[in-house]
Design an enzyme around this catalytic site. Structure first.
Site, short mmCIF file in Angstrom:
data_model
loop_
_atom_site.label_atom_id
_atom_site.label_comp_id
_atom_site.label_asym_id
_atom_site.label_seq_id
_atom_site.Cartn_x
_atom_site.Cartn_y
_atom_site.Cartn_z
N ARG A 234 -58.83 60.26 25.57
CA ARG A 234 -57.53 59.89 26.15
C ARG A 234 -57.77 59.67 27.64
O ARG A 234 -58.55 60.39 28.27
CB ARG A 234 -56.49 60.99 25.94
CG ARG A 234 -55.90 61.03 24.54
CD ARG A 234 -55.13 59.75 24.18
NE ARG A 234 -54.54 59.80 22.85
CZ ARG A 234 -55.08 59.30 21.75
NH1 ARG A 234 -56.25 58.69 21.81
NH2 ARG A 234 -54.45 59.38 20.59
N ASP A 258 -62.29 53.22 26.57
CA ASP A 258 -61.41 52.58 25.59
C ASP A 258 -59.98 53.03 25.83
O ASP A 258 -59.06 52.58 25.16
CB ASP A 258 -61.85 52.99 24.17
CG ASP A 258 -61.08 52.25 23.08
OD1 ASP A 258 -60.92 51.03 23.20
OD2 ASP A 258 -60.62 52.90 22.12
N GLU A 263 -52.37 53.45 30.37
CA GLU A 263 -52.54 52.33 29.43
C GLU A 263 -51.23 51.89 28.79
O GLU A 263 -51.11 50.76 28.31
CB GLU A 263 -53.56 52.69 28.35
CG GLU A 263 -53.09 53.75 27.36
CD GLU A 263 -54.15 54.07 26.32
OE1 GLU A 263 -55.31 54.31 26.69
OE2 GLU A 263 -53.81 54.08 25.12
P1 NAI Z 1 -60.73 66.93 16.41
O1 NAI Z 1 -59.50 67.74 16.51
O2 NAI Z 1 -61.46 66.83 15.12
O3 NAI Z 1 -61.77 67.42 17.52
C1 NAI Z 1 -61.43 67.69 18.84
C2 NAI Z 1 -62.40 68.72 19.37
O4 NAI Z 1 -62.15 68.89 20.77
C3 NAI Z 1 -62.22 70.10 18.69
O5 NAI Z 1 -63.46 70.57 18.24
C4 NAI Z 1 -61.67 70.95 19.81
O6 NAI Z 1 -62.06 72.32 19.72
C5 NAI Z 1 -62.27 70.27 21.04
N1 NAI Z 1 -61.64 70.67 22.28
C6 NAI Z 1 -60.36 71.07 22.48
N2 NAI Z 1 -60.21 71.44 23.77
C7 NAI Z 1 -61.41 71.26 24.38
C8 NAI Z 1 -61.88 71.49 25.69
N3 NAI Z 1 -61.09 72.00 26.64
N4 NAI Z 1 -63.16 71.19 25.97
C9 NAI Z 1 -63.99 70.71 25.01
N5 NAI Z 1 -63.60 70.50 23.75
C10 NAI Z 1 -62.33 70.76 23.44
O7 NAI Z 1 -60.31 65.49 16.93
P2 NAI Z 1 -61.05 64.11 16.65
O8 NAI Z 1 -60.50 63.50 15.43
O9 NAI Z 1 -62.51 64.29 16.77
O10 NAI Z 1 -60.50 63.24 17.88
C11 NAI Z 1 -60.86 63.54 19.22
C12 NAI Z 1 -59.99 62.73 20.15
O11 NAI Z 1 -60.34 61.35 20.05
C13 NAI Z 1 -58.49 62.73 19.80
O12 NAI Z 1 -57.85 63.87 20.30
C14 NAI Z 1 -58.01 61.50 20.49
O13 NAI Z 1 -57.69 61.82 21.83
C15 NAI Z 1 -59.23 60.58 20.48
N6 NAI Z 1 -59.05 59.44 19.57
C16 NAI Z 1 -59.22 58.20 20.08
C17 NAI Z 1 -59.06 57.09 19.28
C18 NAI Z 1 -59.30 55.72 19.82
O14 NAI Z 1 -58.92 54.74 19.16
N7 NAI Z 1 -59.90 55.56 20.99
C19 NAI Z 1 -58.66 57.23 17.89
C20 NAI Z 1 -58.57 58.59 17.42
C21 NAI Z 1 -58.74 59.65 18.25
#
Ligand code: NAI
Length: 341
Positions: A234, A258, A263
Site C-alpha cells: 500500500r 504499484d 493513488e
Molecule cells: P497476508 O495477510 O497474508 O500477509 C501480510 C503479512 O504482513 C502477515 O504475515 C502479517 O503478519 C505481516 N505484517 C503485519 N504487520 C507487519 C509489520 N508491522 N511489519 C512486517 N510485517 C507485518 O496478506 P497478503 O495477502 O500477503 O497481502 C499483503 C498486502 O499486499 C495486502 O495487505 C495489500 O496491502 C497488498 N496487496 C496488493 C495488491 C496489489 O494489487 N498491488 C493486491 C493484494 C494485496
C-alpha cells in the site's frame, strides 16, 4: 439476490457476469463511487458490492441501510475503507475476499524488480528508435544478492519462493514468523538489521498504524547505498517525500511501485488529457530509476476470476447463512478487527 456494484471497472462488467452463471444473482453495475449521495442507487438491493475506492463511512453506510442494504460485499481483502463500528451498529454484515492469487502480486513484484534492474523498459523504447547503445542499461546479477521481505504472509511467501529460486538470500521482517519461510531458510531479523543488509527490499505487509511510513527518512538513511525498493503493498507504507529525497541524493538506487499514497485521485482512470495536480507524483515520474504501475499487481485472469467467484459466493452464503468465517468482517458484532488497508 439483487446486488448493486459501486465504482465498477470495465473488466468487472465481464468477470462478475461470468462468475454469476453459477449463482444467479441480479447484478446492477454503477460507475459511481459510494458516497452518502450515491447510496440511493442501491435502493431495492439487499447487497452493496464495494471496491477499494468506495469509502464506506458512517453516513454512507446509514444511507445504504436506509435504501434496504443488509450485506456489504467487499471485492477486496482489505476493509480499512469501511467504518466497521458503524456497520456493526447498523446491523450490516460485511464480507470480504481474504485471498485470491498471491502469485499475481508476487509475480508482478518480480516483473517490477527485473524491469527496474535490467532496464528493459528503456531498452524497448531505445530499440524502437533504432538506438542500439547499451549506455546506461547495466544492471546487476540477482544471484547471491540479499533480498529483504517485509511481511511474509501469502504474497510475501510467494515472492520469497521466487527470490530463492533465483539464488538470492532472503531476510524477513514480520511480527509473526511464517514456519514455511523458516523451513525455506529465511532468517527473521528486526528492520534495523534488515535495512543495511539488503540489496533489494520488497514490501508485502498490510497498511496498519504500525506500518504507515515504515519506510521513512530514518529507514532510508539506514539502507545499503544503492538498494532497490519495491512496493506492491500500500502506498502509505512508504513516506513518498522521504523516498524522493533518498532518490535525489542517490542513497536509494531505484524505486518500483504499484501503489502510491494518493493513488485514489489518479489510478484506474485515463487522465492522459488532463493536467496532473499532484506535484509529488509528477516529480516521481521524472526519475530515470523509478518505475510506476497503477495498482495492477492483482490483475491476472486467475485473480480477477477468483475475486468475482468469492464475492458472489459470499452473497449466496449470506442468503444461506453460510459465509465462511474467514470471509466475514462483521456480522452484527465485529469478528475481525485487525486494521489493514
Ligand atoms: P497476508 O495477510 O497474508 O500477509 C501480510 C503479512 O504482513 C502477515 O504475515 C502479517 O503478519 C505481516 N505484517 C503485519 N504487520 C507487519 C509489520 N508491522 N511489519 C512486517 N510485517 C507485518 O496478506 P497478503 O495477502 O500477503 O497481502 C499483503 C498486502 O499486499 C495486502 O495487505 C495489500 O496491502 C497488498 N496487496 C496488493 C495488491 C496489489 O494489487 N498491488 C493486491 C493484494 C494485496
Amino acid at each position: 439476490m439483487k446486488t448493486a456494484f459501486y465504482s465498477t471497472r470495465p473488466f468487472e462488467r465481464t468477470s462478475f457476469p461470468a462468475a454469476n452463471t453459477a449463482h444467479g444473482h441480479a447484478l446492477e453495475f454503477f460507475a459511481e463511487i459510494l458516497t452518502p449521495a450515491t447510496a440511493a442507487l442501491a435502493r431495492g438491493a439487499p447487497c452493496a458490492c464495494l471496491g477499494v475506492a468506495d469509502h464506506a463511512g458512517r453516513e454512507a453506510l446509514a444511507a445504504l441501510r436506509d435504501a434496504g442494504v443488509r450485506l456489504i460485499a467487499l471485492r477486496s481483502a482489505g476493509f480499512n475503507h469501511v467504518d466497521l463500528d458503524a456497520a456493526t451498529a447498523l446491523g450490516l454484515t460485511v464480507a470480504r475476499v481474504p485471498a485470491y492469487s498471491p502469485y499475481a502480486v508476487a509475480e508482478h513484484a518480480l516483473a517490477l524488480l527485473m524491469t527496474l534492474n535490467r532496464k528493459t523498459h528503456r531498452a524497448y523504447n531505445r530499440i524502437r528508435e533504432q538506438n542500439f547503445s547499451l549506455e546506461g542499461l547495466m544492471g546487476f546479477d540477482l544471484h547471491e544478492k540479499t533480498v529483504g521481505v517485509i511481511g511474509t504472509g501469502q504474497i510475501g511467501e510467494a515472492f520469497i519462493r521466487i527470490m530463492l529460486g533465483m539464488g538470492c538470500r532472503v531476510l524477513a521482517s514480520d511480527p509473526f514468523e511464517n514456519p514455511r519461510c523458516v523451513e525455506l531458510g529465511v532468517r527473521y531479523v528486526p528492520t534495523a538489521e534488515l535495512w543495511p543488509a539488503c540489496d533489494v527490499i520488497a514490501l508485502h505487509c498490510p497498511l496498519t498504524p504500525q506500518t504507515r511510513h515504515l519506510v521513512n527518512q530514518a529507514a532510508l538513511g539506514a539502507i545499503k547505498p544503492g538498494a532497490i525498493l519495491i512496493n506492491t503493498s500500500r502506498g502509505a507504507v512508504v513516506d513518498t517525500l522521504a523516498v524522493i529525497a533518498a532518490l535525489k541524493s542517490g542513497r536509494l538506487g531505484g524505486l518500483a511501485i504499484d501503489v502510491y499514497e494518493e493513488e485514489g485521485d489518479l489510478f484506474y482512470r485515463d487522465l492522459s488529457g488532463e493536467v496532473l495536480q499532484d506535484d509529488v507524483f509528477v516529480r516521481l515520474m521524472t526519475f530515470p530509476n523509478v518505475l510506476i504501475t497503477g495498482h495492477q499487481g492483482f490483475f491476472t485472469r486467475e485473480a480477477v476470476a477468483a475475486i468475482a467467484e468469492t464475492t458472489l459466493a459470499n452473497v449466496s452464503g449470506f442468503e444461506l447463512g453460510t459465509i465462511p468465517p474467514a470471509n466475514l468482517v462483521t456480522t452484527g458484532h465485529v469478528v475481525s478487527s485487525a486494521p489493514r488497508e
